[in-house]
Design a protein around this motif. Structure first.
Motif, PDB file in Angstrom:
ATOM      1  N   PRO A 225      21.727  26.431  39.787  1.00  0.00           N
ATOM      2  CA  PRO A 225      20.302  26.620  39.485  1.00  0.00           C
ATOM      3  C   PRO A 225      19.692  25.472  38.690  1.00  0.00           C
ATOM      4  O   PRO A 225      18.478  25.254  38.755  1.00  0.00           O
ATOM      5  N   HIS A 226      20.518  24.739  37.968  1.00  0.00           N
ATOM      6  CA  HIS A 226      20.010  23.671  37.100  1.00  0.00           C
ATOM      7  C   HIS A 226      19.821  22.351  37.845  1.00  0.00           C
ATOM      8  O   HIS A 226      19.233  21.419  37.306  1.00  0.00           O
ATOM      9  N   PHE A 227      20.310  22.299  39.078  1.00  0.00           N
ATOM     10  CA  PHE A 227      20.134  21.115  39.909  1.00  0.00           C
ATOM     11  C   PHE A 227      19.491  21.514  41.237  1.00  0.00           C
ATOM     12  O   PHE A 227      19.851  21.015  42.295  1.00  0.00           O
ATOM     13  N   ALA A 228      18.510  22.415  41.147  1.00  0.00           N
ATOM     14  CA  ALA A 228      17.884  22.956  42.352  1.00  0.00           C
ATOM     15  C   ALA A 228      17.196  21.864  43.170  1.00  0.00           C
ATOM     16  O   ALA A 228      17.099  21.971  44.401  1.00  0.00           O
ATOM     17  N   GLY A 229      16.725  20.797  42.535  1.00  0.00           N
ATOM     18  CA  GLY A 229      16.105  19.707  43.276  1.00  0.00           C
ATOM     19  C   GLY A 229      17.092  18.973  44.160  1.00  0.00           C
ATOM     20  O   GLY A 229      16.759  18.533  45.268  1.00  0.00           O
ATOM     21  N   TRP A 235      19.837  18.219  49.572  1.00  0.00           N
ATOM     22  CA  TRP A 235      20.697  18.606  50.699  1.00  0.00           C
ATOM     23  C   TRP A 235      19.913  18.805  51.992  1.00  0.00           C
ATOM     24  O   TRP A 235      20.507  18.871  53.070  1.00  0.00           O
ATOM     25  N   ASP A 236      18.586  18.865  51.906  1.00  0.00           N
ATOM     26  CA  ASP A 236      17.806  18.869  53.139  1.00  0.00           C
ATOM     27  C   ASP A 236      18.002  17.565  53.908  1.00  0.00           C
ATOM     28  O   ASP A 236      17.764  17.507  55.116  1.00  0.00           O
ATOM     29  N   GLN A 237      18.422  16.516  53.211  1.00  0.00           N
ATOM     30  CA  GLN A 237      18.637  15.198  53.829  1.00  0.00           C
ATOM     31  C   GLN A 237      20.105  14.949  54.149  1.00  0.00           C
ATOM     32  O   GLN A 237      20.494  13.804  54.402  1.00  0.00           O
ATOM     33  N   LEU A 238      20.924  15.996  54.134  1.00  0.00           N
ATOM     34  CA  LEU A 238      22.358  15.818  54.327  1.00  0.00           C
ATOM     35  C   LEU A 238      22.657  15.022  55.597  1.00  0.00           C
ATOM     36  O   LEU A 238      22.224  15.387  56.691  1.00  0.00           O
ATOM     37  N   GLY A 239      23.408  13.938  55.429  1.00  0.00           N
ATOM     38  CA  GLY A 239      23.814  13.097  56.548  1.00  0.00           C
ATOM     39  C   GLY A 239      22.860  11.986  56.888  1.00  0.00           C
ATOM     40  O   GLY A 239      23.228  11.060  57.632  1.00  0.00           O
ATOM     41  N   ARG A 258      17.784  26.376  55.470  1.00  0.00           N
ATOM     42  CA  ARG A 258      18.016  25.303  54.492  1.00  0.00           C
ATOM     43  C   ARG A 258      19.231  25.669  53.646  1.00  0.00           C
ATOM     44  O   ARG A 258      19.417  26.856  53.297  1.00  0.00           O
ATOM     45  N   PRO A 259      20.051  24.704  53.259  1.00  0.00           N
ATOM     46  CA  PRO A 259      21.215  25.026  52.416  1.00  0.00           C
ATOM     47  C   PRO A 259      20.859  25.814  51.168  1.00  0.00           C
ATOM     48  O   PRO A 259      21.558  26.770  50.813  1.00  0.00           O
TER      49      PRO A 259
END
Length: 340
Positions: A225-229, A235-239, A258-259
């Motif tokens: 929760p503390h690194f939600a960004g 992680w939306d940009q994974l890969g 979304r992850p």
């Protein structure tokens, strides 16, 4: 009513066997770390601790770390699981006014045996769930060999899987060193381990494959929760920036959301040890309905009441919560989740 959903206890026979192990460095370490906490074993001491919080306070108990798998050969660890579960069941049965239930111990060295022990604990002993750890002999918990275990628990509907971290000082802080210093392995390493556990299972498609599974993550969901960004837009940009020769590192189960949305399927406790601002962030991330009151007693400096008192204080002071929210976190959510 307050149901403390993540507390540790060692039944006397289990404690006796644990303290008799002399061929396991992990056992020797835990013997030192818990020997001065009488409320782990002595029920009279524990009840005096609990009395501070009134007759409407009860606990859901499990055994303390380490993982059974680290305590010796598989024959021993399977027997320790049976002893622990029989002991916890007896304690809950004899003191229903003190304990709302227990989560069974299992040894995942033998997955089929672990499934059998979990089912015995559910059907014969009345366990409300099982406790597992973030590693298995240092390996990840998203290995396919563990999915039959997850599936067996998930099929039971109202049973939860409590997840506890488990690294020790042999996990060095840096590649160039042999051991972790200053107990960084505990203070920070355990939170990384919980976060990595959650992440690996999300990308292994655990909630796609077993949408009914119920995990209770210790320490409020740790870092997530503390690194939600980073968990969200990151992680939306994974890969997207991964070199072609490393594409296998970012290839997992085909997810349909979304992850970050999968992470919100985890349930979390409130074991923040008095860090109210951190608890607030976790509740806002996971939601009131996925937050269970849990203190991690009796591992506070007072050896019993400190974390319980601090956690209650944080929840009472939190201005984002209504009275009905507090009731849900204290008791309503766990009652609904486990059918208590």
């Amino acid at each position: 009513m307050k149901t403390d959903a993540f507390c540790h206890l060692l039944p006397r026979e289990y404690a006796k066997r644990l303290f008799a192990i002399d061929d396991s460095p992990v056992a020797r370490n835990i013997q030192k770390r818990v020997s001065s906490i009488p409320a782990l074993v002595d029920l009279d001491v524990r009840f005096r601790v609990m009395d501070e919080f009134g007759s409407d306070y009860r606990q859901i108990i499990n055994t303390a770390a380490p993982p059974l798998e680290d305590l010796g050969p598989v024959e021993r660890t399977l027997e320790l699981a049976r002893v622990a579960n029989d002991g916890m069941a007896e304690i809950v049965r004899d003191h229903p006014d003190r304990f709302a239930g227990f989560c069974a111990a299992v040894s995942l060295d033998d997955v089929d045996a672990a499934i059998g022990e979990a089912e015995r604990a559910f059907d014969e002993l009345g366990a409300v769930g099982v406790q597992i750890y973030t590693h298995h002999h240092g390996g990840p918990m998203d290995q396919e060999k563990f999915f039959p275990f997850y599936e067996a628990v998930a099929k039971r509907g109202n049973k939860m899987i409590q997840v506890h971290p488990c690294r020790d000082s042999s996990w060095a802080d840096y590649k160039t060193e042999e051991r972790s210093k200053f107990e960084i392995w505990w203070t920070l390493g355990w939170e990384y381990d919980l976060s990595a556990f959650m992440s690996r299972l999300v990308f292994a498609g655990i909630f796609e494959r077993l949408p009914e599974i119920k995990f209770l993550i210790h320490h409020g969901g740790a870092m997530i929760p503390h690194f939600a960004g980073r968990v969200g837009p990151g992680w939306d940009q994974l890969g997207a920036r991964t070199p072609p020769d490393q594409v296998e590192d970012v290839t997992g189960y085909p997810l349909t959301k979304r992850p970050i949305e999968y992470f919100k399927n985890f349930y979390v406790d409130t074991a923040y040890f008095g860090a109210g601002d951190a608890m607030r962030t976790a509740i806002k991330f996971f939601g009131v309905d996925h937050t269970l009151f849990g203190s991690d007693s009796p591992f506070d400096p007072e050896k019993g009441p400190g974390y319980i008192r601090a956690t209650i204080g944080n929840l009472q002071e939190m201005d984002i919560l209504s009275d009905s929210d507090r009731e849900a976190i204290y008791h309503g959510n766990v009652t609904k989740l486990l059918g208590l």
